[in-house]
Design a protein around this motif. Structure first.
Motif, PDB file in Angstrom:
ATOM      1  N   TYR A 185      -9.741  42.216 -18.510  1.00  0.00           N
ATOM      2  CA  TYR A 185     -11.068  43.005 -18.250  1.00  0.00           C
ATOM      3  C   TYR A 185     -11.435  43.500 -17.021  1.00  0.00           C
ATOM      4  O   TYR A 185     -11.834  44.647 -16.881  1.00  0.00           O
ATOM      5  N   GLU A 186     -11.148  42.686 -16.063  1.00  0.00           N
ATOM      6  CA  GLU A 186     -11.611  43.059 -14.699  1.00  0.00           C
ATOM      7  C   GLU A 186     -10.527  43.887 -14.090  1.00  0.00           C
ATOM      8  O   GLU A 186     -10.799  44.760 -13.207  1.00  0.00           O
ATOM      9  N   ILE A 187      -9.338  44.305 -14.479  1.00  0.00           N
ATOM     10  CA  ILE A 187      -8.292  45.090 -14.088  1.00  0.00           C
ATOM     11  C   ILE A 187      -9.094  46.736 -14.321  1.00  0.00           C
ATOM     12  O   ILE A 187      -8.984  47.480 -13.429  1.00  0.00           O
ATOM     13  N   ASP A 188      -9.549  46.895 -15.523  1.00  0.00           N
ATOM     14  CA  ASP A 188     -10.192  48.104 -16.181  1.00  0.00           C
ATOM     15  C   ASP A 188     -11.647  48.112 -15.398  1.00  0.00           C
ATOM     16  O   ASP A 188     -12.026  49.045 -15.328  1.00  0.00           O
ATOM     17  N   SER A 189     -12.420  47.003 -15.506  1.00  0.00           N
ATOM     18  CA  SER A 189     -13.768  47.153 -15.143  1.00  0.00           C
ATOM     19  C   SER A 189     -14.188  46.247 -13.915  1.00  0.00           C
ATOM     20  O   SER A 189     -14.698  45.193 -13.864  1.00  0.00           O
ATOM     21  N   GLY A 190     -13.640  46.508 -12.745  1.00  0.00           N
ATOM     22  CA  GLY A 190     -13.431  45.915 -11.523  1.00  0.00           C
ATOM     23  C   GLY A 190     -14.667  46.107 -10.513  1.00  0.00           C
ATOM     24  O   GLY A 190     -15.553  46.846 -11.207  1.00  0.00           O
ATOM     25  N   TRP A 191     -14.598  45.792  -9.255  1.00  0.00           N
ATOM     26  CA  TRP A 191     -15.867  46.025  -8.289  1.00  0.00           C
ATOM     27  C   TRP A 191     -15.821  47.491  -8.219  1.00  0.00           C
ATOM     28  O   TRP A 191     -14.966  48.206  -7.944  1.00  0.00           O
ATOM     29  N   ALA A 192     -17.196  47.965  -8.396  1.00  0.00           N
ATOM     30  CA  ALA A 192     -17.480  49.477  -8.233  1.00  0.00           C
ATOM     31  C   ALA A 192     -18.767  49.726  -7.408  1.00  0.00           C
ATOM     32  O   ALA A 192     -19.484  49.025  -7.027  1.00  0.00           O
ATOM     33  N   LYS A 193     -19.111  51.030  -7.557  1.00  0.00           N
ATOM     34  CA  LYS A 193     -20.565  51.191  -6.818  1.00  0.00           C
ATOM     35  C   LYS A 193     -21.571  50.604  -7.417  1.00  0.00           C
ATOM     36  O   LYS A 193     -22.423  50.087  -6.792  1.00  0.00           O
ATOM     37  N   ASP A 194     -21.780  50.111  -8.898  1.00  0.00           N
ATOM     38  CA  ASP A 194     -22.902  49.542  -9.413  1.00  0.00           C
ATOM     39  C   ASP A 194     -22.594  48.120  -8.942  1.00  0.00           C
ATOM     40  O   ASP A 194     -23.789  47.449  -8.878  1.00  0.00           O
ATOM     41  N   SER A 195     -21.465  47.330  -8.666  1.00  0.00           N
ATOM     42  CA  SER A 195     -21.569  46.315  -8.115  1.00  0.00           C
ATOM     43  C   SER A 195     -22.101  46.156  -6.745  1.00  0.00           C
ATOM     44  O   SER A 195     -23.174  45.275  -6.514  1.00  0.00           O
ATOM     45  N   ASP A 196     -21.868  47.115  -5.936  1.00  0.00           N
ATOM     46  CA  ASP A 196     -22.458  47.298  -4.638  1.00  0.00           C
ATOM     47  C   ASP A 196     -23.971  47.226  -4.832  1.00  0.00           C
ATOM     48  O   ASP A 196     -24.790  46.625  -3.988  1.00  0.00           O
ATOM     49  N   PHE A 197     -24.434  48.007  -5.730  1.00  0.00           N
ATOM     50  CA  PHE A 197     -25.953  48.057  -5.868  1.00  0.00           C
ATOM     51  C   PHE A 197     -26.353  46.826  -6.235  1.00  0.00           C
ATOM     52  O   PHE A 197     -27.656  46.345  -5.737  1.00  0.00           O
ATOM     53  N   TYR A 198     -26.087  46.054  -7.273  1.00  0.00           N
ATOM     54  CA  TYR A 198     -26.597  44.897  -7.746  1.00  0.00           C
ATOM     55  C   TYR A 198     -26.420  43.667  -6.625  1.00  0.00           C
ATOM     56  O   TYR A 198     -27.197  43.084  -6.325  1.00  0.00           O
ATOM     57  N   LEU A 199     -25.356  43.728  -5.796  1.00  0.00           N
ATOM     58  CA  LEU A 199     -25.258  42.840  -4.808  1.00  0.00           C
ATOM     59  C   LEU A 199     -26.306  42.998  -3.844  1.00  0.00           C
ATOM     60  O   LEU A 199     -26.708  41.853  -3.106  1.00  0.00           O
ATOM     61  N   SER A 200     -26.751  44.163  -3.472  1.00  0.00           N
ATOM     62  CA  SER A 200     -27.673  44.621  -2.349  1.00  0.00           C
ATOM     63  C   SER A 200     -29.232  44.057  -2.775  1.00  0.00           C
ATOM     64  O   SER A 200     -29.880  44.034  -1.944  1.00  0.00           O
ATOM     65  N   LEU A 201     -29.200  43.615  -4.158  1.00  0.00           N
ATOM     66  CA  LEU A 201     -30.485  43.248  -4.493  1.00  0.00           C
ATOM     67  C   LEU A 201     -30.881  42.044  -4.233  1.00  0.00           C
ATOM     68  O   LEU A 201     -32.074  41.399  -4.030  1.00  0.00           O
ATOM     69  N   ALA A 202     -29.898  41.177  -3.744  1.00  0.00           N
ATOM     70  CA  ALA A 202     -30.143  39.717  -3.522  1.00  0.00           C
ATOM     71  C   ALA A 202     -30.449  39.451  -2.074  1.00  0.00           C
ATOM     72  O   ALA A 202     -29.932  40.494  -1.182  1.00  0.00           O
ATOM     73  N   SER A 203     -31.324  38.454  -1.717  1.00  0.00           N
ATOM     74  CA  SER A 203     -31.716  38.546  -0.323  1.00  0.00           C
ATOM     75  C   SER A 203     -30.413  37.958   0.652  1.00  0.00           C
ATOM     76  O   SER A 203     -29.331  37.281   0.235  1.00  0.00           O
ATOM     77  N   LYS A 204     -30.356  38.611   1.769  1.00  0.00           N
ATOM     78  CA  LYS A 204     -29.328  38.016   2.830  1.00  0.00           C
ATOM     79  C   LYS A 204     -29.646  37.333   3.664  1.00  0.00           C
ATOM     80  O   LYS A 204     -28.874  36.334   4.392  1.00  0.00           O
ATOM     81  N   ASP A 205     -30.866  36.693   3.650  1.00  0.00           N
ATOM     82  CA  ASP A 205     -31.480  35.724   4.678  1.00  0.00           C
ATOM     83  C   ASP A 205     -31.836  34.345   3.899  1.00  0.00           C
ATOM     84  O   ASP A 205     -31.749  33.300   4.547  1.00  0.00           O
ATOM     85  N   ARG A 260     -22.078  34.059  -1.502  1.00  0.00           N
ATOM     86  CA  ARG A 260     -23.102  34.180  -0.598  1.00  0.00           C
ATOM     87  C   ARG A 260     -24.100  32.931  -0.642  1.00  0.00           C
ATOM     88  O   ARG A 260     -25.097  33.256  -0.049  1.00  0.00           O
ATOM     89  N   ASN A 261     -23.837  32.088  -1.339  1.00  0.00           N
ATOM     90  CA  ASN A 261     -24.468  30.706  -1.389  1.00  0.00           C
ATOM     91  C   ASN A 261     -25.718  30.875  -2.108  1.00  0.00           C
ATOM     92  O   ASN A 261     -26.798  29.976  -1.905  1.00  0.00           O
ATOM     93  N   HIS A 262     -25.829  31.821  -3.126  1.00  0.00           N
ATOM     94  CA  HIS A 262     -27.046  31.677  -4.007  1.00  0.00           C
ATOM     95  C   HIS A 262     -26.805  30.727  -5.310  1.00  0.00           C
ATOM     96  O   HIS A 262     -25.772  30.369  -5.533  1.00  0.00           O
ATOM     97  N   ASN A 263     -27.792  30.226  -5.821  1.00  0.00           N
ATOM     98  CA  ASN A 263     -27.733  29.567  -6.942  1.00  0.00           C
ATOM     99  C   ASN A 263     -27.674  30.424  -8.066  1.00  0.00           C
ATOM    100  O   ASN A 263     -28.527  31.213  -8.480  1.00  0.00           O
TER     101      ASN A 263
END
Length: 243
Positions: free
Chosen positions: A15-35, A57-60
């Motif tokens: 599944y991840e070979i065809d649906s791997g990390w992409a721009k949408d992944s970056d978008f959702y990752l950016s929504l989590a706090s960095k601090d 990134r140490n989130h629960n």
């Protein structure tokens, strides 16, 4: 009934070979706090690609999906031991936990094939969200001519050798698009029959309002550009509690 590419262990493993990390992944990752560490709920997580990135990134992170095969891939993957995996449909999920961020990615929202399922899922999100929390999901803009661009073919390099993948539009039944995807391995051909719901922006907004949630923003692309009903492929919703 789940699509075969979610429940078949062989298809789940590629599944991840065809649906791997992409721009949408970056978008959702950016929504989590960095601090600070946050509680994050990933609904319809699949193999948990984004869930594992949050956990790194140490989130629960709690990741839910109805596919046991997909969850098993996630558990065995890097950082999978840091995620709580739960086998559940979105509309049936319940927990006493409250979350800072709730996401539903990969157009999983469109696998909800009725307004009732959407309403139940939105209520699960509302009941699981902290007071100042954020909900994010995307669905394809139904005003785009998806039928003309749906059929496609590709070749995937997998542990099983090269796999030829082909997707074919079958029919549009009301708001539900039906299609099939074929996977041609060296030793066999597997087929997955799928259905997706294409609700309108106004229909979704009405159900959001009934769920006592508030639309904070609607983007039309992963660069956070404004939604244009005539040209935007995506409708990316950001929601919160009503004040």
């Amino acid at each position: 009934m789940l699509d075969n590419h979610y429940i078949n262990p062989k298809l789940a493993s590629i599944y991840e070979i065809d649906s791997g990390w992409a721009k949408d992944s970056d978008f959702y990752l950016s929504l989590a706090s960095k601090d600070k560490k946050q509680n994050i709920l990933d609904i319809g997580c699949g193999t948990g690609l984004i869930s594992r990135a949050y956990a790194e990134r140490n989130h629960n992170v709690t990741a839910i999906d109805p596919s046991a095969a997909m969850l098993e891939i996630g558990r065995k993957s890097l950082h999978g031991d840091k995620v709580e995996w739960v086998e559940s449909f979105s509309q049936d999920y319940h927990s006493d936990k409250k979350f800072d961020l709730i996401i539903m990615t990969g157009h999983a929202f469109q696998a909800l094939l009725s307004d009732n399922d959407i309403s139940k899922t939105l209520n699960v999100m509302k009941n699981s969200l902290k007071d100042q929390g954020l909900i994010a999901f995307e669905t394809r803009n139904p005003d785009i001519d998806w039928q003309s661009r749906w059929d496609c073919e590709s070749k995937l390099k997998t542990p099983y050798g090269e796999v030829k993948q082909s997707r074919e539009f079958i029919s549009m039944r009301g708001r539900i698009k039906e299609f099939k995807t074929k996977y041609k391995f060296k030793d066999e051909e597997l087929t997955s029959n799928s259905s997706l719901l294409f609700p309108s922006k106004s229909e979704i907004e009405e159900m959001i309002n009934k769920a006592q949630l508030k639309v904070k923003n609607i983007f039309g692309n992963w660069d956070k550009s404004d939604f244009d009903p005539d040209s935007s492929d995506e409708m990316i919703f950001l929601l919160g509690h009503k004040s």
